[in-house]
Design a protein around this motif. Structure first.
Motif, PDB file in Angstrom:
ATOM      1  N   ARG A  63       0.807  -1.219   0.000  1.00 46.42           N
ATOM      2  CA  ARG A  63       0.000   0.000   0.000  1.00 46.42           C
ATOM      3  C   ARG A  63       0.845   1.277   0.000  1.00 46.42           C
ATOM      4  NH1 ARG A  63      -5.366  -0.660   3.831  1.00 46.42           N
ATOM      5  NH2 ARG A  63      -6.665  -1.588   2.204  1.00 46.42           N
ATOM      6  N   SER A  64       1.959   1.257   0.683  1.00 42.52           N
ATOM      7  CA  SER A  64       2.800   2.453   0.747  1.00 42.52           C
ATOM      8  C   SER A  64       4.115   2.265   0.003  1.00 42.52           C
ATOM      9  CB  SER A  64       3.071   2.819   2.212  1.00 42.52           C
ATOM     10  OG  SER A  64       1.889   3.137   2.893  1.00 42.52           O
ATOM     11  N   ALA A  65       4.181   1.234  -0.828  1.00 43.94           N
ATOM     12  CA  ALA A  65       5.399   0.925  -1.581  1.00 43.94           C
ATOM     13  C   ALA A  65       6.591   0.748  -0.658  1.00 43.94           C
ATOM     14  CB  ALA A  65       5.679   2.013  -2.611  1.00 43.94           C
ATOM     15  N   LEU A  66       6.337   0.306   0.573  1.00 40.47           N
ATOM     16  CA  LEU A  66       7.432   0.116   1.524  1.00 40.47           C
ATOM     17  C   LEU A  66       8.379  -0.998   1.104  1.00 40.47           C
ATOM     18  CD1 LEU A  66       5.505   0.561   4.907  1.00 40.47           C
ATOM     19  CD2 LEU A  66       7.058   2.172   3.802  1.00 40.47           C
ATOM     20  N   TRP A  67       7.929  -1.835   0.154  1.00 41.17           N
ATOM     21  CA  TRP A  67       8.812  -2.870  -0.363  1.00 41.17           C
ATOM     22  C   TRP A  67      10.086  -2.250  -0.929  1.00 41.17           C
ATOM     23  CZ3 TRP A  67       9.777  -1.926  -5.422  1.00 41.17           C
ATOM     24  CH2 TRP A  67       8.819  -1.216  -6.144  1.00 41.17           C
ATOM     25  N   GLY A  68       9.998  -0.990  -1.364  1.00 42.48           N
ATOM     26  CA  GLY A  68      11.166  -0.314  -1.921  1.00 42.48           C
ATOM     27  C   GLY A  68      12.286  -0.142  -0.921  1.00 42.48           C
ATOM     28  N   ARG A  69      11.951  -0.030   0.364  1.00 41.28           N
ATOM     29  CA  ARG A  69      12.982   0.134   1.400  1.00 41.28           C
ATOM     30  C   ARG A  69      13.777  -1.144   1.626  1.00 41.28           C
ATOM     31  NH1 ARG A  69      12.767   4.830   3.995  1.00 41.28           N
ATOM     32  NH2 ARG A  69      10.821   6.044   4.033  1.00 41.28           N
ATOM     33  N   PHE A  70      13.134  -2.282   1.338  1.00 38.62           N
ATOM     34  CA  PHE A  70      13.761  -3.569   1.649  1.00 38.62           C
ATOM     35  C   PHE A  70      14.212  -4.315   0.399  1.00 38.62           C
ATOM     36  CE2 PHE A  70      10.501  -2.648   4.870  1.00 38.62           C
ATOM     37  CZ  PHE A  70      11.324  -2.538   5.989  1.00 38.62           C
ATOM     38  N   LEU A  71      14.244  -3.606  -0.724  1.00 36.10           N
ATOM     39  CA  LEU A  71      14.634  -4.233  -1.985  1.00 36.10           C
ATOM     40  C   LEU A  71      16.051  -4.783  -1.875  1.00 36.10           C
ATOM     41  CD1 LEU A  71      13.158  -4.509  -4.713  1.00 36.10           C
ATOM     42  CD2 LEU A  71      14.452  -2.525  -5.515  1.00 36.10           C
ATOM     43  N   GLY A  72      16.225  -6.073  -2.187  1.00 34.60           N
ATOM     44  CA  GLY A  72      17.548  -6.681  -2.146  1.00 34.60           C
ATOM     45  C   GLY A  72      18.021  -7.103  -0.778  1.00 34.60           C
ATOM     46  N   THR A  73      17.135  -7.058   0.243  1.00 35.19           N
ATOM     47  CA  THR A  73      17.524  -7.457   1.598  1.00 35.19           C
ATOM     48  C   THR A  73      16.843  -8.760   1.980  1.00 35.19           C
ATOM     49  OG1 THR A  73      15.714  -6.382   2.786  1.00 35.19           O
ATOM     50  CG2 THR A  73      17.589  -4.992   2.148  1.00 35.19           C
ATOM     51  N   LEU A  74      17.188  -9.257   3.170  1.00 33.13           N
ATOM     52  CA  LEU A  74      16.567 -10.480   3.662  1.00 33.13           C
ATOM     53  C   LEU A  74      15.094 -10.277   3.982  1.00 33.13           C
ATOM     54  CD1 LEU A  74      19.375 -11.816   6.045  1.00 33.13           C
ATOM     55  CD2 LEU A  74      18.759 -12.665   3.780  1.00 33.13           C
ATOM     56  N   HIS A  75      14.687  -9.012   4.136  1.00 32.30           N
ATOM     57  CA  HIS A  75      13.292  -8.705   4.448  1.00 32.30           C
ATOM     58  C   HIS A  75      12.551  -8.190   3.218  1.00 32.30           C
ATOM     59  CE1 HIS A  75      13.931  -9.277   8.743  1.00 32.30           C
ATOM     60  NE2 HIS A  75      15.056  -8.588   8.616  1.00 32.30           N
ATOM     61  N   SER A  76      12.957  -8.600   2.053  1.00 38.61           N
ATOM     62  CA  SER A  76      12.322  -8.132   0.829  1.00 38.61           C
ATOM     63  C   SER A  76      10.914  -8.705   0.708  1.00 38.61           C
ATOM     64  CB  SER A  76      13.137  -8.544  -0.396  1.00 38.61           C
ATOM     65  OG  SER A  76      13.049  -9.947  -0.593  1.00 38.61           O
ATOM     66  N   GLN A  77      10.146  -8.069  -0.142  1.00 41.21           N
ATOM     67  CA  GLN A  77       8.782  -8.534  -0.404  1.00 41.21           C
ATOM     68  C   GLN A  77       8.790  -9.950  -0.960  1.00 41.21           C
ATOM     69  OE1 GLN A  77       6.651  -6.323  -3.411  1.00 41.21           O
ATOM     70  NE2 GLN A  77       4.824  -6.253  -2.144  1.00 41.21           N
ATOM     71  N   HIS A  78       9.796 -10.270  -1.761  1.00 39.82           N
ATOM     72  CA  HIS A  78       9.895 -11.618  -2.331  1.00 39.82           C
ATOM     73  C   HIS A  78      10.052 -12.662  -1.233  1.00 39.82           C
ATOM     74  CE1 HIS A  78      10.045 -10.022  -6.353  1.00 39.82           C
ATOM     75  NE2 HIS A  78      11.109  -9.289  -6.064  1.00 39.82           N
ATOM     76  N   ALA A  79      10.813 -12.329  -0.183  1.00 39.33           N
ATOM     77  CA  ALA A  79      11.012 -13.272   0.919  1.00 39.33           C
ATOM     78  C   ALA A  79       9.696 -13.553   1.639  1.00 39.33           C
ATOM     79  CB  ALA A  79      12.043 -12.712   1.898  1.00 39.33           C
ATOM     80  N   TYR A  80       8.913 -12.504   1.852  1.00 44.34           N
ATOM     81  CA  TYR A  80       7.636 -12.709   2.533  1.00 44.34           C
ATOM     82  C   TYR A  80       6.632 -13.438   1.640  1.00 44.34           C
ATOM     83  CZ  TYR A  80       9.275  -9.742   6.322  1.00 44.34           C
ATOM     84  OH  TYR A  80       9.980  -9.232   7.379  1.00 44.34           O
ATOM     85  N   ARG A  81       6.724 -13.228   0.340  1.00 44.78           N
ATOM     86  CA  ARG A  81       5.842 -13.970  -0.561  1.00 44.78           C
ATOM     87  C   ARG A  81       6.184 -15.463  -0.530  1.00 44.78           C
ATOM     88  NH1 ARG A  81       2.481 -10.896  -3.236  1.00 44.78           N
ATOM     89  NH2 ARG A  81       3.002  -8.716  -3.754  1.00 44.78           N
ATOM     90  N   ARG A  82       7.471 -15.769  -0.492  1.00 44.34           N
ATOM     91  CA  ARG A  82       7.873 -17.178  -0.386  1.00 44.34           C
ATOM     92  C   ARG A  82       7.386 -17.780   0.930  1.00 44.34           C
ATOM     93  NH1 ARG A  82      12.668 -15.084  -2.788  1.00 44.34           N
ATOM     94  NH2 ARG A  82      13.663 -14.924  -0.741  1.00 44.34           N
ATOM     95  N   MET A  83       7.460 -16.993   2.006  1.00 45.34           N
ATOM     96  CA  MET A  83       6.978 -17.462   3.304  1.00 45.34           C
ATOM     97  C   MET A  83       5.486 -17.757   3.248  1.00 45.34           C
ATOM     98  SD  MET A  83       6.960 -15.469   6.985  1.00 45.34           S
ATOM     99  CE  MET A  83       8.736 -15.211   6.936  1.00 45.34           C
ATOM    100  N   LEU A  84       4.720 -16.851   2.620  1.00 46.57           N
ATOM    101  CA  LEU A  84       3.280 -17.067   2.504  1.00 46.57           C
ATOM    102  C   LEU A  84       2.984 -18.316   1.678  1.00 46.57           C
ATOM    103  CD1 LEU A  84       0.398 -16.071   3.020  1.00 46.57           C
ATOM    104  CD2 LEU A  84       0.590 -14.666   0.957  1.00 46.57           C
TER     105      LEU A  84
END
Length: 578
Positions: free
Chosen positions: A24-45
């Protein structure tokens, strides 16, 4: 988190809400390329869902699922769960409530005379309705009118897009073929829009104090044969009303961009681009396929915006005549955007932007130093993360290339949008309202439809508004189309002229380069399909009648195969039913 089914459901909900916040706030941009990236949470889900047998129960609401986004099948599952809850809420009420026979298509029997034997007629369920009519239709002439009811959970209030979009359509129903009733589930907001809609409907009922059972009785006693739900699973949904089955045919249109996933809704009104038959598995309803685009609007009648062709010294297409005071590239962006710059616009909310799409935009900016990206700031928290993500993707000087403005005042919104050169769609969740606004402002839409309905609506709009050449096959093709338009200004100009031609503006050699005289400009034959309001209404009326006739002929044929008989409405006067 806890173990077992209940604990797993809580974990799924927690990760879904985290992903929703990031999007919603594009906060994924802050964690791009980190262990807390949006991709990591999608894999967790994905792992959590797999551990629960593929179920996303507990994740979030269906509308939030579109924002995250979940897969089309998982969103369908959540929609079905919401509908099942509504059915559960009214099950006891429904047991004591019956649907009487509606006789609206027949002249020799009126509503009061229909139930001559209350002991029999009043207890006939709606499923018997079509059978009884078919047995006796030889004895009574057909009435020309179908009774259609529109129900709005948001009460046709001015803040809703649907009310803004369909107001002119309601006023253009043919009273000789269609009797219209409107049911508002929020109180009067005092707006001229709601007053105009109330005046356009033969019957307008304020239901904001009514419970679902009382509302269902009102709808049914009005003899409504086709009930059009304008809310679906969005703000203030009214699935309980649909669960009570007050009308023989119930369909959804305009409000929720996806299947309502319940037998409570017989048909979903879309078109062959946004909801093609090959994607029918994503809908529990039969498809009512309308001429392009299904997302009809009232812009030609409510939002006048004269446009002109570009001058030879500028790539921008400013609104013709005297624009509202202070509306210019200079007023919006200062010295950051000149008349010789190409201005690409993103009017969608931040949750519709993802990393893959932003990467395409960044590459386009890197390839063209004279191009600027204009993003409307729906959410102030999204600006910094998007700039940070663009920098991580390699864009230098992002503050000078990606320009954010606050939302525009209604009086200056469309003339300001006309200052851009093209509208960039967000394929993750495409533009709807903003796409119509962009086309009305004369902007081509660069879009790439995927599988989900929200990703395909912009393509439907573009093809109905003269921007077919900018509908890409996928995100890679989207990048090629965007790059070609930036490298080849003459080709980009021709695409823009095609959009303007759809608006009734003739450009090119020998053309006057301005909107036709006021009277000629109002003729629908001068406009593209998206702006032909009366033509759409006639097709919509034919579609409603076809949907009702198909349901009426159902007889004993039940089950999934029967529900898969779709209704296709031709743009011409001839109907086709398949």
């Amino acid at each position: 988190g806890g173990g077992g089914k209940e604990g797993g459901e809580e974990q799924v909900q927690a990760v879904c809400m985290l992903l929703l916040s990031l999007q919603r706030s594009a906060l994924w941009g802050r964690f791009l390329g980190t262990l807390h990236s949006q991709h990591a949470y999608r894999r967790m889900l994905s792992r959590l869902i797999a551990a629960r047998g593929g179920s996303v129960k507990g994740c979030t609401s269906p509308t939030h699922a579109l924002e995250i986004p979940l897969s089309a099948q998982h969103t369908l599952e959540l929609a079905g769960l919401a509908a099942a809850d509504a059915e559960g809420h009214v099950r006891q009420t429904k047991a004591a409530w019956t649907t009487r026979i509606n006789w609206g298509l027949y002249d020799d029997i009126d509503d009061d005379a229909a139930n001559k034997d209350p002991s029999l007629m009043a207890m006939l369920p709606s499923s018997v309705n079509a059978w009884w009519m078919r047995q006796h239709e030889h004895a009574r002439p057909r009435r020309r009118r179908v009774r259609v009811g529109y129900v709005s959970g948001t009460g046709f209030q001015e803040f809703t897009t649907t009310a803004l979009f369909i107001s002119a359509l309601l006023a253009r129903h043919d009273p000789a073929t269609t009797a219209v009733a409107c049911y508002a589930w929020m109180p009067d907001d005092g707006s001229s829009l709601r007053a105009g809609i109330a005046g356009a409907c033969a019957r307008f009922v304020d239901l904001h104090r009514a419970d679902h059972s009382h509302a269902a009785e009102l709808v049914n006693s009005d003899g409504v044969q086709v009930l059009v739900d304008l809310t679906g699973l969005t703000l203030n949904p009214r699935l309980e009303l649909l669960a009570l089955r007050p009308a023989e045919v119930q369909l959804h249109w305009h409000g929720y961009p996806g299947s309502v996933a319940t037998p409570l809704v017989d048909a979903w009104a879309g078109d062959a681009v946004s909801s093609p038959p090959e994607l029918a598995s994503l809908f529990s309803e039969r498809l009512l396929l309308l001429p392009l685009p299904y997302l009809a609007n009232s812009h030609p009648h409510q939002r006048p915006l004269p446009l002109s062709c570009p001058s030879s010294s500028s790539s921008s297409y400013a609104a013709a005549g005297q624009p509202p005071k202070g509306v210019s590239r200079q007023s919006l962006f200062g010295d950051k955007v000149g008349e010789d710059h190409t201005l690409l616009a993103v009017f969608s909310q931040a949750y519709k932007i993802d990393e893959a799409t932003l990467r395409v935009w960044v590459h386009a900016l890197q390839a063209s130093n004279s191009t600027k990206l204009w993003i409307l700031r729906h959410n102030s928290a999204s600006q910094a993360p998007l700039l940070l993500a663009a920098r991580k993707l390699g864009l230098e000087g992002g503050e000078e290339r990606m320009l954010f403005t606050d939302l525009l005042a209604r009086g200056s919104e469309l003339p300001a949008k006309a200052l851009a050169d093209a509208l960039l769609d967000t394929p993750l969740f495409g533009c709807h309202t903003t796409g119509v606004d962009g086309l009305w402002a004369g902007l081509p839409i660069i879009t790439a439809p995927a599988e989900s309905l929200p990703s395909r609506v912009a393509a439907s709009l573009a093809m109905g508004g003269g921007s077919t050449a900018t509908v890409a096959r996928n995100l890679e093709d989207y990048a090629h189309v965007l790059g070609a338009m930036l490298r080849r200004p003459a080709a980009a100009r021709r695409v823009r002229e095609q959009v303007l031609r759809s608006r009734g503006v003739e450009c090119g050699d020998g053309a006057r380069g301005e909107r036709k005289d006021e009277e000629a400009g109002k003729r629908e034959e001068d406009l593209g399909p998206i702006w032909r309001t009366t033509e759409f209404v006639r097709a919509w009326e034919r579609g409603l009648r076809l949907a009702w006739e198909l349901q009426r002929e159902r007889g004993e044929q039940e089950g999934a195969e029967w529900r898969r008989m779709h209704v296709v409405v031709a743009a011409a006067k001839s109907d086709s039913l398949s």
